[in-house]
Write an enzyme that holds these catalytic residues in place. Structure first.
Site, PDB file in Angstrom:
ATOM      1  N   SER A 146      -1.435  -7.734   5.456  1.00  0.00           N
ATOM      2  CA  SER A 146      -0.997  -7.075   6.673  1.00  0.00           C
ATOM      3  C   SER A 146      -2.094  -6.254   7.362  1.00  0.00           C
ATOM      4  O   SER A 146      -1.934  -5.874   8.517  1.00  0.00           O
ATOM      5  CB  SER A 146       0.195  -6.165   6.350  1.00  0.00           C
ATOM      6  OG  SER A 146      -0.153  -5.121   5.470  1.00  0.00           O
ATOM      7  N   SER A 182      -2.610  -6.913   0.957  1.00  0.00           N
ATOM      8  CA  SER A 182      -2.774  -6.621   2.382  1.00  0.00           C
ATOM      9  C   SER A 182      -4.118  -6.042   2.764  1.00  0.00           C
ATOM     10  O   SER A 182      -4.481  -6.038   3.935  1.00  0.00           O
ATOM     11  CB  SER A 182      -1.660  -5.670   2.848  1.00  0.00           C
ATOM     12  OG  SER A 182      -0.424  -6.334   2.854  1.00  0.00           O
ATOM     13  N   LYS A 228      -5.433   1.341  10.379  1.00  0.00           N
ATOM     14  CA  LYS A 228      -4.272   0.454  10.430  1.00  0.00           C
ATOM     15  C   LYS A 228      -3.102   1.214  11.038  1.00  0.00           C
ATOM     16  O   LYS A 228      -2.894   2.397  10.763  1.00  0.00           O
ATOM     17  CB  LYS A 228      -3.940  -0.015   9.018  1.00  0.00           C
ATOM     18  CG  LYS A 228      -2.800  -1.021   8.923  1.00  0.00           C
ATOM     19  CD  LYS A 228      -2.588  -1.422   7.476  1.00  0.00           C
ATOM     20  CE  LYS A 228      -1.477  -2.454   7.325  1.00  0.00           C
ATOM     21  NZ  LYS A 228      -1.283  -2.849   5.913  1.00  0.00           N
TER      22      LYS A 228
END
Length: 559
Positions: free
Chosen positions: A220, A244, A145
């Site tokens: 996210s 997330s 990420k």
């Protein structure tokens, strides 16, 4: 007439996208696929595209690349150790799949071909010279990420004001998995401020769900989850402050583990626009199988990260002790949190899992007692959580938008600027809300204890992945962030139009406006091919437990 001058935020966004495009072209130079003329990058895509793009990997990758990305991650590790595949071949297969995934899903911020090639070649040379692997993740392609720090690389927090920001350190967790043999090859998208249930930003646009591109991949850590669903990743790292990891994992039908805060080292990821400590996030692995998620967690804790990161609990990974003396487990099932009811596919998945566990009555030699679990004031938890996410009312974050004139996105408005619970907190306000938080945690601990359950099975969200721009309810995951309870998401089924008919409107009374919205928008055809997942939740610090409990549940479901 002359064209209107571009705003600074648009110029910066184009710069970030050009940087990504250059990294894609570098993949073709360092990891070319001469067998098919780099079809992964240059091949014309179907027009129109199918909504489910997952079958396209077989068409646009070579047979070797396709075989590698379709190999179970643990089997791939064995294949790398036995030299069936080289680390360079594995890295090439995944980075080429990643480029194809980016073209279809818009889920990557940057490819790392030079880093991947150097590391993979080193690992191949090491194995040839020493006759053994460098570590338990030797040669395994690994996705990151974007806001997990990588020294010398950009961290923009999905904000146009930060597209040129370069971090000066690498996150500890990255060093650990790299030293164990991982090969980093791509970094993945996230939403504006990392606070949407959709990975959408003014920097990169909207990322898509590979199973149905009209639906969100979540946020996210949505870019990570999309890569896992598309099989352009086998394992990656995400972060989770309100769901997330778990939300996106559920939307792609993969595994996502949110441990208790402080169990894995995540305190040195890149952050911007304030650094609240009232609600803390966790970092954890996301993977295509539970086994690879379990292995990566063990690898990280075997490195004793508490020796270098002061926020980490000094506790090795010890799952073998969890079930050693267990004769019986009491399993709670949460069918609704009392705030937003699940849509029909999630309701069906819960009932199916519950009925299979009841019918089995046992997992191995352990007796299972399945009981309903009553939620305790989940609306209050959501109020406290949303108030504490933005202690300054979001002022520091919004100031970053003002630097380039970047618009506030609609989903940012939903969670921040138009949220009645978000306001600038005075010191007295902050003290009072944190006191409410601790009182609620204590009350929930008593509620959990009174239920007598060992663990809970519950939704990971109100439905499958939702249409773009519509995901607004985080309560099924943020609840456990407030309590700091660990959770792991696991796939169960997919939306079935025949089985998942809408609830009869005449028999449904919405709980509130948000529940009404989720109820009214549901039509099974909208969610074609969408995965459905559920969540195992355990009490605070019972990180090994949730993983072991899930293994038992999946053992029953498999039979």
């Amino acid at each position: 007439m002359t064209a209107p001058e571009k705003a600074q935020w648009q110029i910066n966004a184009e710069k970030a996208q050009a940087y990504r495009e250059a990294s894609m072209q570098e993949v073709a130079k360092l990891f070319p696929s001469p067998e098919d003329g780099n079809k992964f990058l240059t091949g014309a895509l179907p027009n129109p595209l199918p909504t489910n793009v997952t079958p396209l990997t077989k068409e646009y990758l070579t047979p070797l690349d396709y075989a590698i990305i379709e190999t179970d991650p643990l089997v791939l590790l064995k294949d790398l150790a036995s030299k069936k595949y080289s680390a360079v071949q594995a890295a090439g297969a995944y980075i080429r799949a990643g480029v194809l995934g980016q073209r279809l899903l818009n889920n990557v911020t940057e490819f790392l071909p030079a880093m991947a090639l150097e590391r993979a070649q080193f690992l191949d040379d090491y194995l040839a010279k020493n006759g053994k692997t460098i570590g338990p993740l030797h040669g395994l392609p690994f996705s990151l990420k974007d806001h997990i720090a990588l020294k010398g690389h950009r961290n923009n927090f999905a904000l146009t004001a930060l597209v040129d920001n370069v971090t000066d350190h690498t996150s500890t967790i990255v060093d650990i998995v790299r030293d164990a043999g991982a090969v980093f090859y791509q970094r993945t998208v996230q939403p504006q401020f990392l606070m949407h249930l959709e990975s959408s930003s003014n920097v990169y646009g909207v990322a898509k769900n590979p199973f149905n591109t009209t639906l969100t991949c979540g946020g996210s850590s949505g870019g990570e989850a999309a890569a896992l669903g598309f099989h352009s990743s086998a394992i990656g790292l995400g972060t989770d402050i309100g769901g997330s990891i778990r939300g996106p994992a559920s939307m792609q039908g993969v595994y996502g583990f949110k441990p208790s805060v402080g169990r894995l080292p995540g305190g040195d990821v890149f952050k911007a626009g304030g650094n609240s400590s009232s609600i803390l996030g966790a970092i954890g692995p996301m993977g295509r199988t539970l086994a690879i998620v379990d292995l990566v967690t063990k690898v990280i804790l075997d490195a004793r990260p508490w020796k270098v990161r002061p926020e980490i609990i000094a506790k090795p990974w010890a799952p073998e002790a969890v079930l050693a003396d267990k004769k019986k487990l009491r399993v709670g099932v949460l069918h609704s949190d009392g705030v937003v009811n699940p849509q029909p596919p999630v309701a069906r998945a819960l009932k199916e899992v519950e009925s299979k566990l009841k019918a089995a009555g046992k997992a191995g030699e352990i007796e299972l007692e399945i009981v309903p679990f009553t939620p305790y004031k989940h609306d209050e938890a959501l109020r406290i959580t949303s108030s504490l996410y933005f202690e300054d009312g979001g002022a520091a974050k919004l100031a970053l938008l003002e630097e380039t004139g970047e618009p506030v996105m609609e989903l940012t408005k939903t969670i921040m600027t138009e949220n009645k619970n978000v306001r600038p907190l005075s010191l007295a306000d902050l003290w009072a809300l944190n006191a409410e938080k601790h009182a609620y945690r204590n009350a929930y601990t008593s509620h959990w204890a009174a239920s007598g359950i060992d663990f809970l099975i519950c939704p990971a969200g109100p439905g499958a992945a939702q249409p773009h721009g519509t995901s607004s309810y985080i309560g099924y995951t943020s609840q456990w962030n407030l309590l700091d309870y660990p959770g792991v998401v696991f796939p169960v089924t997919t939306v079935d139009p025949e089985k998942d008919a809408p609830f009869p409107a005449a028999e449904y009374t919405p709980l509130n406006a948000t529940d009404k919205d989720y109820f009214e928008r549901y039509t099974p055809e909208t969610y074609a091919d969408a995965p459905i997942a559920l969540q195992i939740v355990g009490h605070h610090s019972e990180d090994e437990e949730v993983m072991e409990y899930l293994k038992l549940v999946e053992q029953v479901l498999a039979n």
